[in-house]
Design a protein around this motif. Sequence first.
Motif, PDB file in Angstrom:
ATOM      1  N   LYS A  67      21.097  19.983  77.251  1.00  0.00           N
ATOM      2  CA  LYS A  67      20.936  18.921  77.505  1.00  0.00           C
ATOM      3  C   LYS A  67      20.842  19.595  79.360  1.00  0.00           C
ATOM      4  N   SER A 120      29.504  14.930  77.010  1.00  0.00           N
ATOM      5  CA  SER A 120      28.151  13.609  76.968  1.00  0.00           C
ATOM      6  C   SER A 120      27.107  14.062  76.118  1.00  0.00           C
ATOM      7  N   ASN A 156      23.816  13.427  76.509  1.00  0.00           N
ATOM      8  CA  ASN A 156      22.906  13.197  77.795  1.00  0.00           C
ATOM      9  C   ASN A 156      22.294  14.399  78.444  1.00  0.00           C
ATOM     10  N   SER A 172      25.438   8.329  80.315  1.00  0.00           N
ATOM     11  CA  SER A 172      26.388   8.528  79.000  1.00  0.00           C
ATOM     12  C   SER A 172      26.074   7.967  77.639  1.00  0.00           C
TER      13      SER A 172
END
Length: 333
Positions: free
Chosen positions: A50, A139, A141, A147
């Motif tokens: 991430k 999330s 993303n 998201s």
Amino acid sequence: MLKPELQSQIETAAAILRKGGVVAMPTETVYGLAADASNPAAVKRIFEIKGRPADHPLIVHIADESQLGHWAREVPRSAKLLARQFWPGPLTLILPRSQQVPDIITGTQDTVGLRIPDHPVALALLRALGPHGALAAPSANRYGRISPTTAAHVREELGANVDMILDGGPCQVGLESTIVSCIGDTVTVLRPGGIPVAAIEEVLQQKVAVVDSSTASIRVSGSVLSHYAPVTPLELVASETLWQRVRELEEQGLSVATLEWSAPDEVHLTGATPGGITRTTMPANPVGYGQLLYATLRQLDNLKYDRLIAEAPPQTVEWLAVADRLKRASHRD
Ligand code: TXA
Ligand code: MG
């Protein structure tokens, strides 16, 4: 009953997770990027994939309330009431952490975020991991971005960096869980989300504080002002001045897409006007709006307008979660 094909994908995903892999999974709120919560090395990969700073703690997802005692050292009455009413569902409880929680999940904090997701695929995956099976999952993303609410969004965001993406269809809620801190005697909403604040107050029979996350001292990644952001600059504009602002930008030769809700028609439609402005009419209710918000922002972002103009939502408590995400999406550092 899940389709046999999906069931076998879940078993494959569980095997990957047991070996320390990272799997994107559907939940009712948004897609999560999951790793075995009891495996610090696996959880570390989530942060790497991430690009997320280490001091932003992760939520631990469990399948059953009976697992609470394993991850939390204390479960106050308020938390029990909320869990009973809203789990499985879009509610995350912040509780005092137990010794089982690896440091990498909570950062430096003495608390842990826990929730039971309301999605058959997520629940089947958790159950496939055994009685203590738990998944740390933010999330799915890249840090600071929108998201994902479909498997295709996850592919777009993270692609080959994850070991597997489980496709459970589009997320029903579309916005992240409501985060409620139940530490000591006080109950505080740290992030508005899928469960309305009024519903929480009704269950607890008391008013709860809602933290203005722009001034919060607790590290909530959603509390970084610029978050959930499209690449295209997004401006949040009051209904009354929306068209004036659009015309100003048009006069500067910029292409503009609007995100409106107060237009009379409630259908979700996109069409270019003769002036070259693309208008998207969002549902005029917070639940419907929330379901479509991220997918719509992503779609408009891909069309590469110069500017997105979102009509400010009503300033009522029902719209808190949508208003919060739009505010962050419009913030530029
Ligand atoms: O709906 C959701 O909550 C989704 C799905 C995948 O479950 N998850 C999600 O995770 O939104 P994430 O990491 O994007 O956001 C979780 C938020 C972060 O802002 C994090 O800082 C906060 O929860 N959080 C986690 N543990 C916390 C703790 N102990 N104290 C305060 N905030 C915490
Ligand atoms: Mg997030």
